[in-house]
Design an enzyme around this catalytic site. Structure first.
Site, PDB file in Angstrom:
ATOM      1  CB  SER A 155      38.767  68.933  65.088  1.00 35.51           C
ATOM      2  OG  SER A 155      37.460  69.211  65.465  1.00 35.51           O
ATOM      3  CG  HIS A 199      37.165  67.253  69.853  1.00 30.28           C
ATOM      4  ND1 HIS A 199      36.809  66.523  68.744  1.00 30.28           N
ATOM      5  CD2 HIS A 199      37.530  68.483  69.409  1.00 30.28           C
ATOM      6  CE1 HIS A 199      36.937  67.289  67.666  1.00 30.28           C
ATOM      7  NE2 HIS A 199      37.385  68.476  68.046  1.00 30.28           N
TER       8      HIS A 199
HETATM    9  C1  GTR Z   1      33.535  72.359  66.510  1.00 33.74           C
HETATM   10  C2  GTR Z   1      32.867  72.010  65.212  1.00 33.74           C
HETATM   11  C3  GTR Z   1      33.368  70.670  64.754  1.00 33.74           C
HETATM   12  C4  GTR Z   1      34.883  70.521  64.833  1.00 33.74           C
HETATM   13  C5  GTR Z   1      35.484  71.256  65.999  1.00 33.74           C
HETATM   14  C6  GTR Z   1      37.002  71.491  65.896  1.00 33.74           C
HETATM   15  O1  GTR Z   1      33.079  73.516  67.100  1.00 33.74           O
HETATM   16  O2  GTR Z   1      31.485  72.012  65.432  1.00 33.74           O
HETATM   17  O3  GTR Z   1      32.893  70.415  63.449  1.00 33.74           O
HETATM   18  O4  GTR Z   1      35.480  70.893  63.663  1.00 33.74           O
HETATM   19  O5  GTR Z   1      34.914  72.481  66.226  1.00 33.74           O
HETATM   20  O6  GTR Z   1      37.526  71.893  64.866  1.00 33.74           O
HETATM   21  O7  GTR Z   1      37.678  71.299  66.911  1.00 33.74           O
END
Ligand code: GTR
Length: 429
Positions: free
Chosen positions: A270, A411
């Protein structure tokens, strides 16, 4: 200038982002409402040709890529997006080196503190390493930053707690921005330490907050303070600083003797995937680069406007990218590059891009296409990219030197992802 009302609004947005955020909610689907998740609504776009320089001349050999186009693109990414990484040296000391056998004899746990001094300030980064205990010489390593402290990557009670600011998480007893024992091992599934060490690799990590605390005002406590003469609009910010930190860890590894300096992989999930890509793009000592669900500002093509957008990321996370990048809010088509060019900067080194089916916020298709469009640069080196212009079905890894998979699920980084990364590293190292 923002009015007080606008600042308050931004602050609320930041809070909301964290509430729905992925850092503590393992595997949660990150899909903010009000953004496009419909492939049919992706606007028509033209990607800047990765092989054509600003002078309009198209290059067709690896040498010209290496000597002209690669430095040009690095400069563009620095000036327009991630900020310039200072090249000035700061004083570094290695302190508090502790080594012990751990994980029931499977690993040698090594911990140390890198202390940096410059511009009248001191910062430190605590590094945790697990080395295969039975190794008879230098081993290859997976290097990556962690979100919540070294102690969260494994329940091993011997891991030192971070001493710097951590995000409060009252449900887990983290209050007053101090890490506690209660979160030991909290992120263990994302690290798979036994599996990685069992396959003969070292696990090397550090807490990203030691480098730049991940909050809008984190800059003042970050490593950026080590360097005089800033800030300016195009200066580096959190993503740039995290990438810098990864390179400083590489400095240590290259000199320390435990690690094979030619087989260091950098990886990140991420926002830390964004940092891993920027580190891998700039620092060719990272011999293999892995982007796990890095999304917007990482592997995903900005021009697709699918899921997270440039404006959204610059608003909710004003401290991630440079001031200059904010000029591209709602103006992605004006960028002199797209993220396929960032991936191409890794060439000819092996690159793995991974997405997850439920992680639509990160635009899995845009991550795949980006890897696909980095292909022409790999081809200059006679290397094969991901090939097809269509992404593969879920759980069907593709590619050789540039590899990709779309994991079923949210995610996260799972044992599925790690199994693929280990096979990939085995193949190329
Ligand atoms: C989210 C962000 C993403 C990603 C994520 C993370 O809120 O919008 O770009 O980086 O966090 O780091 O898990």
């Amino acid at each position: 200038m923002k009015t007080r009302h606008q600042w308050l609004f931004s602050a609320v947005l930041v809070q909301l982002a964290w509430l729905g955020g992925p850092v503590t909610a393992r595997g949660a689907e990150v899909r903010q409402p009000g953004y496009n998740y419909d492939q049919a609504k992706v606007p028509a776009y033209t990607l800047p040709d990765v092989l054509t320089g600003l002078d309009g001349v198209k290059i067709n050999d690896a040498k010209t890529w290496q000597t002209r186009r690669r430095p040009e693109l690095l400069g563009l990414f620095a000036n327009q997006m991630y900020g310039r990484t200072p090249t000035g040296k700061v004083a570094v000391r290695v302190e508090q080196v502790r080594e012990e056998l751990a994980l029931d004899g499977l690993a040698r746990r090594k911990q140390l503190r890198l202390v940096f001094e410059g511009n009248g300030v001191t910062r430190h980064v605590d590094v945790l390493m697990y080395l295969p205990a039975k190794a008879r010489g230098p081993v290859p390593a997976f290097v990556g930053l962690n979100f919540n402290g070294n102690h969260t990557v494994h329940s091993d009670p011997g891991i030192a707690l971070p001493t710097t600011w951590v995000r409060d998480d009252p449900k887990k007893g983290v209050v007053g921005n101090r890490a506690t024992d209660r979160t030991r091992g909290d992120q263990a599934t994302r690290w798979q330490v036994e599996k990685v060490v069992g396959r003969g690799y070292a696990v090397v990590t550090a807490y990203y907050g030691d480098i730049f605390p991940d909050r809008a005002d984190g800059r003042r406590d970050s490593v950026t303070a080590l360097f005089p003469g800033e800030p300016g609009a195009s200066d580096w910010n959190a993503v740039g600083a995290w990438a810098w930190g990864l390179s400083r860890i590489a400095d240590y590894l290259v000199g320390a003797g435990d690690i094979d300096a030619r087989r260091i992989a950098v990886h990140g999930h991420s926002r830390l995937g964004k940092a891993a890509l920027w580190a891998g793009a700039q620092d060719e000592r990272f011999a293999l680069v892995i982007s796990n669900d890095s999304g917007e500002g990482g592997a995903a093509l900005a021009r697709r406007g699918f899921g997270e957008t440039t404006k959204r990321i610059n608003t909710v996370f004003p401290h991630w990218f440079s001031g200059a990048f904010k000029a591209y809010n709602d103006r992605e088509a004006a960028l002199p590059f797209d993220q396929h060019a960032l991936l191409a900067l890794v060439a000819p080194r092996p690159l793995y891009v991974a997405s997850a089916t439920e992680d639509q916020w990160a635009d899995p298709r845009g991550e795949y296409l980006s890897a696909h469009h980095a292909g022409p640069v790999y081809a200059l080196f006679g290397k094969i990219g991901v090939g097809s212009a269509e992404p593969p079905a879920p759980d069907r890894p593709v590619g050789d030197v540039v590899a990709y998979h779309l994991r079923t699920g949210g995610h996260d980084i799972t044992d599925y992802d790690w199994a693929r990364y280990l096979d990939f590293a085995d193949r190329h190292f």
